[in-house]
Design a protein around this motif. Structure first.
Motif, PDB file in Angstrom:
ATOM      1  N   LEU A  95       1.450  -5.648   2.873  1.00  0.00           N
ATOM      2  CA  LEU A  95       0.349  -6.047   3.768  1.00  0.00           C
ATOM      3  C   LEU A  95       0.445  -7.519   4.155  1.00  0.00           C
ATOM      4  O   LEU A  95      -0.424  -8.054   4.836  1.00  0.00           O
ATOM      5  N   ARG A  99       7.145   9.052   2.813  1.00  0.00           N
ATOM      6  CA  ARG A  99       5.882   8.371   3.087  1.00  0.00           C
ATOM      7  C   ARG A  99       4.879   9.464   3.441  1.00  0.00           C
ATOM      8  O   ARG A  99       5.262  10.438   4.082  1.00  0.00           O
ATOM      9  N   PHE A 137       0.840  -1.205   0.000  1.00  0.00           N
ATOM     10  CA  PHE A 137       0.000   0.000   0.000  1.00  0.00           C
ATOM     11  C   PHE A 137       0.869   1.247   0.000  1.00  0.00           C
ATOM     12  O   PHE A 137       1.739   1.416   0.856  1.00  0.00           O
ATOM     13  N   VAL A 169       0.633   5.288   0.342  1.00  0.00           N
ATOM     14  CA  VAL A 169      -0.323   6.282   0.843  1.00  0.00           C
ATOM     15  C   VAL A 169      -0.401   7.489  -0.088  1.00  0.00           C
ATOM     16  O   VAL A 169      -1.463   8.047  -0.308  1.00  0.00           O
ATOM     17  N   ARG A 222      -0.918  -0.932  -4.375  1.00  0.00           N
ATOM     18  CA  ARG A 222      -2.277  -0.399  -4.230  1.00  0.00           C
ATOM     19  C   ARG A 222      -2.167   1.015  -3.665  1.00  0.00           C
ATOM     20  O   ARG A 222      -1.097   1.423  -3.252  1.00  0.00           O
ATOM     21  N   HIS A 263      14.562  -0.190   6.173  1.00  0.00           N
ATOM     22  CA  HIS A 263      14.337  -0.189   7.630  1.00  0.00           C
ATOM     23  C   HIS A 263      15.574   0.367   8.339  1.00  0.00           C
ATOM     24  O   HIS A 263      16.375   1.085   7.736  1.00  0.00           O
ATOM     25  N   VAL A 314       4.127   0.048   1.853  1.00  0.00           N
ATOM     26  CA  VAL A 314       4.081  -0.881   2.977  1.00  0.00           C
ATOM     27  C   VAL A 314       3.447  -2.192   2.511  1.00  0.00           C
ATOM     28  O   VAL A 314       2.342  -2.190   1.956  1.00  0.00           O
ATOM     29  N   ASN A 327       6.018  -8.593   7.059  1.00  0.00           N
ATOM     30  CA  ASN A 327       4.664  -8.013   7.040  1.00  0.00           C
ATOM     31  C   ASN A 327       4.655  -6.640   7.712  1.00  0.00           C
ATOM     32  O   ASN A 327       5.184  -6.475   8.811  1.00  0.00           O
ATOM     33  N   GLY A 328       4.061  -5.653   7.035  1.00  0.00           N
ATOM     34  CA  GLY A 328       3.954  -4.313   7.625  1.00  0.00           C
ATOM     35  C   GLY A 328       5.190  -3.450   7.411  1.00  0.00           C
ATOM     36  O   GLY A 328       5.220  -2.307   7.843  1.00  0.00           O
ATOM     37  N   HIS A 329       6.211  -3.998   6.765  1.00  0.00           N
ATOM     38  CA  HIS A 329       7.444  -3.232   6.539  1.00  0.00           C
ATOM     39  C   HIS A 329       7.440  -2.600   5.138  1.00  0.00           C
ATOM     40  O   HIS A 329       6.525  -2.822   4.346  1.00  0.00           O
ATOM     41  N   LYS A 330       8.495  -1.829   4.866  1.00  0.00           N
ATOM     42  CA  LYS A 330       8.544  -1.007   3.659  1.00  0.00           C
ATOM     43  C   LYS A 330       9.416  -1.603   2.563  1.00  0.00           C
ATOM     44  O   LYS A 330      10.487  -2.140   2.842  1.00  0.00           O
TER      45      LYS A 330
END
Lengths: 115, 404
Positions: A23, A68, A11, A13, A35, A87, A21, A51-54
């Motif tokens: 999902l 971001r 995703f 933003v 997305r 990260h 990020v 999961n949840g990382h960039k």
């Protein structure tokens, strides 16, 4: 480009963002489908992305701003390739020096002695 | 889908505010009278307990007790002291009485101990219940509502879905003439320019800049920013990144000003609550010791309901003002569905828009305001924290009197 059977969602933003990020965890070499805001396309992960990382959406030179929400969230500390995990190991805060010393996988501090 | 009420019946208070609940509050003034206070309130309907643990009084804590005891959701207050502490139960009860509410106080040392104190307290509650039922009702709408927002146990979905959906909900609440309060200045580090640009006028912009500078000075002084190992493990890399996600819950309306805890707001709109301690000879103390402290501070500013955004999941509630738990993480919602009120994850998975989810959250707010218990409220969760803190009282010229 990635095969559609293995695509994982990521995703973004803001259209100006140079990362997104994921999902769900993306394996090394796995396909990622963007997305959210901006162009929709697919790319391959160069490393495992938890999961949840960039994931980087383009090459980032050392010192370049990581964007971001269309805004700077930190600076690249070395060359980051498109598709790489972004990260603590390759991006630092402009304010919080300590966060650069935390373990990239667990976030646990490495500068406190328990001996 | 049940019909969403846009007008519901509330409880008018003498100061012009209206409550969405008509609670009796039992207040203890020191840890030593807490057990008796809790026993008095046990098994009593619509009765909540709050208090301050310290024997030495603290101006911040006294302002918190007074503002919570005169909260619009409160109709009656029983204040219980031990008898030798600094904080004065009688003065709290006097203030509550002046606000037009039913109030009583007693000291455990005067009544002869645990059993007789509990009996006396329960007799007062029983006598008061009749009177509370006589309070007339009045119509209420979103324009009368004050809603807070706090986040905790954040993960990467909080900044993607949970907080942005709350931001859209706040935009719609303010458009409807209501009041929204968000907090966590220490989670806005790195965003000074963005925050200041949201100020409605010069005075608000000055307050935002000063609040930001204090929070950043605090973080530098204690060498700790408001990000935890769990946040980093969850994918957040810098405090700036976490801040942008946290700030998303403010929505896009102009910010009217920055207020300290226990401030009664002078007019509706979007406000920023400052819970960061002011510099003092004992240094700053700690800020945001846990989620419940921030929520209690939001309630002290008159919030009828607080939205709590949690990606990883949480099982706290709140006395006085119902807590509504929002998550942007579909797995968390599924795993903890008995505790989570609202699943905001749809837009991440191609279902619904942020605006649409914001509207759905406004509808839930209306139903809870009209009397439907939130999930933590139905469980009876009542976590709160009033710590020792050094913070100046509001100096705003246009503020209402926080004591009535």
């Amino acid at each position: 480009m990635a095969s559609s059977e293995t695509l994982s969602p990521a995703f973004r933003v803001h259209a100006a963002d140079n990362m997104a990020v994921v999902l769900a965890e993306v394996p090394d070499g796995g396909g990622v489908e963007l997305r959210g805001d901006g162009d929709v396309y697919t790319l391959n992960a160069l490393t495992l992305i938890p999961n949840g990382h960039k994931i980087a959406l383009c090459d980032l030179a050392p010192g370049e701003e990581v964007l971001r929400y269309g805004r700077c969230i930190g600076l690249a500390t070395r060359l980051i390739r498109s598709g790489e995990w972004v990260h603590l190991h390759n991006c630092r805060s402009r304010l919080d020096e300590r966060s650069g010393s935390l373990d990239a996988h667990t976030g646990a501090p490495t500068d406190t002695s328990y001996d | 889908m049940t019909e969403v009420p846009t007008i519901w019946l509330g409880y008018p208070r003498r100061d012009g505010r209206k409550g969405i609940r008509n609670l009796t509050l039992v207040v203890y003034t020191v840890e030593c009278s807490r057990f008796v206070a809790e026993k008095v309130a046990a098994n009593e309907p619509d009765t909540q307990v709050i208090g301050f643990h310290g024997c030495y009084d603290n101006p911040y804590a006294v302002r918190m007790l007074l503002s919570l005891a005169t909260h619009p959701n409160v109709g009656a207050v029983l204040c219980i002291g031990l008898g030798c502490e600094y904080t004065q139960a009688e003065k709290i009860a006097d203030n509550v009485r002046k606000s037009g509410r039913l109030a009583h106080h007693f000291l455990v040392q005067d009544l002869g101990g645990t059993r007789s104190s509990i009996l006396h307290g329960k007799e007062w509650l029983a006598a008061t219940r009749e009177a509370l039922l006589q309070i007339p009702r009045c119509e209420m709408s979103l324009a009368d509502l004050v809603v807070g927002a706090e986040c905790g146990g954040s993960d990467s979905t909080s900044g993607l879905a949970g907080n942005p959906v709350v931001g859209r909900c706040f935009d719609q609440l303010v458009d409807a003439g209501g009041t929204a309060i968000f907090e966590e200045l220490v989670e806005m580090i790195g965003l000074k320019e963005l925050m200041v640009s949201r100020g409605v006028h010069e005075q608000a912009r000055e307050q935002l800049a000063a609040g930001y500078d204090k929070a950043e000075a605090y973080c530098r002084a204690v060498r700790q920013y408001s990000a935890s190992p769990g946040n980093f493990a969850g994918g957040l890399t810098t405090i700036e990144e976490k801040s942008l996600g946290a700030f998303a819950k403010s929505g896009s309306q102009p910010i009217q000003g920055v207020i300290p805890s226990s401030t009664r707001l002078p007019h509706p709109g979007l406000w920023l609550l400052d819970t960061v301690p002011d510099e003092h000879f004992m240094q700053f103390g700690y800020t945001n010791p846990n989620d419940s402290e921030g929520i209690t501070a939001l309630v002290s500013c008159g919030c009828h309901v607080v939205l709590f955004i949690t990606g990883r999941g949480s099982v706290i509630g709140s006395p006085i003002a119902p807590l509504i738990k929002v998550t942007g993480n579909a797995d968390t919602y599924r795993r903890m569905s008995e505790d989570m009120d609202f699943d905001a994850s749809g837009p991440l998975h191609g279902r619904g828009s942020l605006d649409g989810e914001g509207r759905r959250l406004v509808e839930l707010l209306c139903r809870v305001a009209a009397g439907e218990p939130s999930k933590p409220e139905a469980f009876g969760h009542h976590e709160y924290l009033i710590p020792y803190k050094h913070q100046h009282a509001s100096s705003r010229k246009d503020d209402g009197d926080p004591k009535c």
